[in-house]
Each structure stands twice: as C-alpha cells, then as structure tokens.
Design a protein around this motif. Structure first.
Motif, PDB file in Angstrom:
ATOM      1  N   ARG A  66       0.837  -1.192   0.000  1.00  0.00           N
ATOM      2  CA  ARG A  66       0.000   0.000   0.000  1.00  0.00           C
ATOM      3  C   ARG A  66       0.875   1.246   0.000  1.00  0.00           C
ATOM      4  O   ARG A  66       2.088   1.174   0.192  1.00  0.00           O
ATOM      5  N   TYR A  67       0.226   2.375  -0.196  1.00  0.00           N
ATOM      6  CA  TYR A  67       0.930   3.651  -0.276  1.00  0.00           C
ATOM      7  C   TYR A  67       0.276   4.645   0.671  1.00  0.00           C
ATOM      8  O   TYR A  67      -0.874   4.507   1.053  1.00  0.00           O
ATOM      9  N   ARG A  68       1.034   5.675   1.032  1.00  0.00           N
ATOM     10  CA  ARG A  68       0.545   6.757   1.878  1.00  0.00           C
ATOM     11  C   ARG A  68       1.198   8.049   1.406  1.00  0.00           C
ATOM     12  O   ARG A  68       2.169   8.030   0.635  1.00  0.00           O
ATOM     13  N   LEU A  69       0.682   9.177   1.869  1.00  0.00           N
ATOM     14  CA  LEU A  69       1.234  10.471   1.475  1.00  0.00           C
ATOM     15  C   LEU A  69       2.686  10.583   1.921  1.00  0.00           C
ATOM     16  O   LEU A  69       3.054  10.114   2.999  1.00  0.00           O
ATOM     17  N   GLY A  70       3.498  11.226   1.091  1.00  0.00           N
ATOM     18  CA  GLY A  70       4.928  11.322   1.346  1.00  0.00           C
ATOM     19  C   GLY A  70       5.364  12.640   1.961  1.00  0.00           C
ATOM     20  O   GLY A  70       4.593  13.616   2.020  1.00  0.00           O
ATOM     21  N   LEU A  71       6.601  12.660   2.387  1.00  0.00           N
ATOM     22  CA  LEU A  71       7.152  13.832   3.080  1.00  0.00           C
ATOM     23  C   LEU A  71       7.310  15.050   2.171  1.00  0.00           C
ATOM     24  O   LEU A  71       7.367  16.184   2.664  1.00  0.00           O
ATOM     25  N   ARG A  72       7.354  14.852   0.881  1.00  0.00           N
ATOM     26  CA  ARG A  72       7.457  16.002  -0.032  1.00  0.00           C
ATOM     27  C   ARG A  72       6.255  16.936   0.156  1.00  0.00           C
ATOM     28  O   ARG A  72       6.380  18.152   0.064  1.00  0.00           O
ATOM     29  N   LEU A  73       5.099  16.359   0.460  1.00  0.00           N
ATOM     30  CA  LEU A  73       3.908  17.174   0.694  1.00  0.00           C
ATOM     31  C   LEU A  73       4.048  17.998   1.971  1.00  0.00           C
ATOM     32  O   LEU A  73       3.562  19.134   2.037  1.00  0.00           O
ATOM     33  N   VAL A  74       4.719  17.455   2.968  1.00  0.00           N
ATOM     34  CA  VAL A  74       4.970  18.204   4.208  1.00  0.00           C
ATOM     35  C   VAL A  74       5.875  19.393   3.907  1.00  0.00           C
ATOM     36  O   VAL A  74       5.615  20.517   4.366  1.00  0.00           O
ATOM     37  N   GLU A  75       6.915  19.161   3.123  1.00  0.00           N
ATOM     38  CA  GLU A  75       7.826  20.244   2.744  1.00  0.00           C
ATOM     39  C   GLU A  75       7.068  21.367   2.045  1.00  0.00           C
ATOM     40  O   GLU A  75       7.274  22.546   2.338  1.00  0.00           O
ATOM     41  N   MET A  76       6.184  20.997   1.151  1.00  0.00           N
ATOM     42  CA  MET A  76       5.408  22.002   0.422  1.00  0.00           C
ATOM     43  C   MET A  76       4.454  22.735   1.354  1.00  0.00           C
ATOM     44  O   MET A  76       4.303  23.958   1.269  1.00  0.00           O
ATOM     45  N   GLY A  77       3.804  21.997   2.257  1.00  0.00           N
ATOM     46  CA  GLY A  77       2.898  22.616   3.212  1.00  0.00           C
ATOM     47  C   GLY A  77       3.615  23.590   4.131  1.00  0.00           C
ATOM     48  O   GLY A  77       3.104  24.676   4.424  1.00  0.00           O
ATOM     49  N   LEU A  78       4.802  23.215   4.563  1.00  0.00           N
ATOM     50  CA  LEU A  78       5.576  24.111   5.423  1.00  0.00           C
ATOM     51  C   LEU A  78       5.992  25.378   4.683  1.00  0.00           C
ATOM     52  O   LEU A  78       6.016  26.464   5.266  1.00  0.00           O
ATOM     53  N   ALA A  79       6.290  25.252   3.399  1.00  0.00           N
ATOM     54  CA  ALA A  79       6.631  26.430   2.599  1.00  0.00           C
ATOM     55  C   ALA A  79       5.435  27.384   2.529  1.00  0.00           C
ATOM     56  O   ALA A  79       5.590  28.605   2.615  1.00  0.00           O
ATOM     57  N   VAL A  80       4.241  26.849   2.395  1.00  0.00           N
ATOM     58  CA  VAL A  80       3.021  27.672   2.381  1.00  0.00           C
ATOM     59  C   VAL A  80       2.844  28.352   3.733  1.00  0.00           C
ATOM     60  O   VAL A  80       2.563  29.555   3.810  1.00  0.00           O
ATOM     61  N   LEU A  81       3.003  27.591   4.820  1.00  0.00           N
ATOM     62  CA  LEU A  81       2.841  28.164   6.159  1.00  0.00           C
ATOM     63  C   LEU A  81       3.843  29.286   6.413  1.00  0.00           C
ATOM     64  O   LEU A  81       3.491  30.321   6.995  1.00  0.00           O
ATOM     65  N   ARG A  82       5.080  29.120   5.978  1.00  0.00           N
ATOM     66  CA  ARG A  82       6.091  30.172   6.158  1.00  0.00           C
ATOM     67  C   ARG A  82       5.708  31.433   5.386  1.00  0.00           C
ATOM     68  O   ARG A  82       5.905  32.546   5.846  1.00  0.00           O
ATOM     69  N   ARG A  83       5.133  31.258   4.226  1.00  0.00           N
ATOM     70  CA  ARG A  83       4.749  32.391   3.394  1.00  0.00           C
ATOM     71  C   ARG A  83       3.555  33.141   3.983  1.00  0.00           C
ATOM     72  O   ARG A  83       3.473  34.365   3.897  1.00  0.00           O
ATOM     73  N   LEU A  84       2.640  32.425   4.594  1.00  0.00           N
ATOM     74  CA  LEU A  84       1.408  33.044   5.096  1.00  0.00           C
ATOM     75  C   LEU A  84       1.615  33.903   6.328  1.00  0.00           C
ATOM     76  O   LEU A  84       0.929  34.889   6.520  1.00  0.00           O
ATOM     77  N   GLY A  85       2.520  33.529   7.181  1.00  0.00           N
ATOM     78  CA  GLY A  85       2.710  34.269   8.416  1.00  0.00           C
ATOM     79  C   GLY A  85       1.825  33.722   9.525  1.00  0.00           C
ATOM     80  O   GLY A  85       0.792  33.091   9.274  1.00  0.00           O
ATOM     81  N   LEU A  86       2.210  33.986  10.745  1.00  0.00           N
ATOM     82  CA  LEU A  86       1.573  33.410  11.919  1.00  0.00           C
ATOM     83  C   LEU A  86       0.102  33.806  12.066  1.00  0.00           C
ATOM     84  O   LEU A  86      -0.744  32.969  12.378  1.00  0.00           O
ATOM     85  N   GLY A  87      -0.221  35.063  11.823  1.00  0.00           N
ATOM     86  CA  GLY A  87      -1.609  35.525  11.997  1.00  0.00           C
ATOM     87  C   GLY A  87      -2.567  34.808  11.062  1.00  0.00           C
ATOM     88  O   GLY A  87      -3.659  34.363  11.483  1.00  0.00           O
ATOM     89  N   ARG A  88      -2.201  34.671   9.823  1.00  0.00           N
ATOM     90  CA  ARG A  88      -3.078  34.006   8.849  1.00  0.00           C
ATOM     91  C   ARG A  88      -3.205  32.515   9.135  1.00  0.00           C
ATOM     92  O   ARG A  88      -4.268  31.932   9.010  1.00  0.00           O
ATOM     93  N   VAL A  89      -2.096  31.899   9.555  1.00  0.00           N
ATOM     94  CA  VAL A  89      -2.133  30.479   9.911  1.00  0.00           C
ATOM     95  C   VAL A  89      -3.054  30.263  11.114  1.00  0.00           C
ATOM     96  O   VAL A  89      -3.889  29.346  11.139  1.00  0.00           O
ATOM     97  N   ALA A  90      -2.941  31.148  12.120  1.00  0.00           N
ATOM     98  CA  ALA A  90      -3.790  31.019  13.313  1.00  0.00           C
ATOM     99  C   ALA A  90      -5.264  31.171  12.926  1.00  0.00           C
ATOM    100  O   ALA A  90      -6.116  30.446  13.414  1.00  0.00           O
ATOM    101  N   ALA A  91      -5.563  32.120  12.053  1.00  0.00           N
ATOM    102  CA  ALA A  91      -6.949  32.326  11.611  1.00  0.00           C
ATOM    103  C   ALA A  91      -7.449  31.103  10.869  1.00  0.00           C
ATOM    104  O   ALA A  91      -8.600  30.692  11.042  1.00  0.00           O
ATOM    105  N   TRP A  92      -6.604  30.502  10.054  1.00  0.00           N
ATOM    106  CA  TRP A  92      -6.983  29.300   9.307  1.00  0.00           C
ATOM    107  C   TRP A  92      -7.235  28.128  10.256  1.00  0.00           C
ATOM    108  O   TRP A  92      -8.203  27.385  10.092  1.00  0.00           O
ATOM    109  N   LEU A  93      -6.385  27.980  11.258  1.00  0.00           N
ATOM    110  CA  LEU A  93      -6.550  26.893  12.213  1.00  0.00           C
ATOM    111  C   LEU A  93      -7.826  27.031  13.036  1.00  0.00           C
ATOM    112  O   LEU A  93      -8.436  26.045  13.432  1.00  0.00           O
ATOM    113  N   CYS A  94      -8.227  28.270  13.325  1.00  0.00           N
ATOM    114  CA  CYS A  94      -9.419  28.509  14.138  1.00  0.00           C
ATOM    115  C   CYS A  94     -10.714  28.433  13.326  1.00  0.00           C
ATOM    116  O   CYS A  94     -11.788  28.370  13.907  1.00  0.00           O
ATOM    117  N   ALA A  95     -10.601  28.470  12.015  1.00  0.00           N
ATOM    118  CA  ALA A  95     -11.809  28.461  11.160  1.00  0.00           C
ATOM    119  C   ALA A  95     -12.500  27.130  11.144  1.00  0.00           C
ATOM    120  O   ALA A  95     -12.070  26.132  11.521  1.00  0.00           O
TER     121      ALA A  95
END
Length: 95
Positions: A66-95
């Motif tokens: 079987r297969y599962r999602l790979g770490l490359r997706l984590v790297e990409m997600g972290l790049a998005v989070l770094r770009r968004l900034g803490l305030g936007r990430v917090a707002a997204w998490l609370c939504a």
C-alpha cells in the motif's frame, strides 16, 4: 464563457485525484483501491502512483503493498505556512 477545465492537463488531474484519495480515515491505500476510487485502469493508476512515489509525494506503507502520502507534501505545506505568516495560519486553524 468557456469551461475553465478545458486547459487542465489530464495527468495532473489524475495525480490530484490520487493524492486526494488519502485522508485521516484512509491514510494507506493499495493500487487497486486507488484505481477504483479515481476511475482509472489499474495499470494507469500504478504508473501514476509510481511517478508520485518517485517524486516523494507518496511513499510505500510498511506492508510494501500500500501507499501513503509522502514527506514532499509536508515540505510544500511548510513552505506555504512560512509564506502566510503566523496571523493568517492562526486564523486558518481557528476556522
């Protein structure tokens, strides 16, 4: 108005559908299951899965079948989070 999907690349659509098959309830899936869910022939699904595997977007599960999602997706997600900034990430998490 033209249908915006006319510009879609079929192989990329397949890859997106395959990656979307995985979630918290189904973190691991086999090729036959992926093919059925996405509506692809098993050989086509296998080639797409192997391509995603080679790119790091999928990885083999411990059973090797079987297969599962790979770490490359984590790297990409972290790049998005770094770009968004803490305030936007917090707002997204609370939504």
């Amino acid at each position: 108005m033209k249908d915006p999907t006319i510009y879609n690349v079929r192989a990329l659509e397949r890859a997106i559908l395959i990656l979307s098959c995985f979630n918290d309830d189904n973190p691991e899936r086999g090729v036959a299951e992926i093919a059925r869910l996405v509506g692809l022939h098993r050989a086509t699904a296998h080639r797409s899965v192997v391509t995603l595997l080679n790119g790091g977007y999928l990885e083999r599960a411990s059973d090797g079948e079987r297969y599962r999602l790979g770490l490359r997706l984590v790297e990409m997600g972290l790049a998005v989070l770094r770009r968004l900034g803490l305030g936007r990430v917090a707002a997204w998490l609370c939504a």
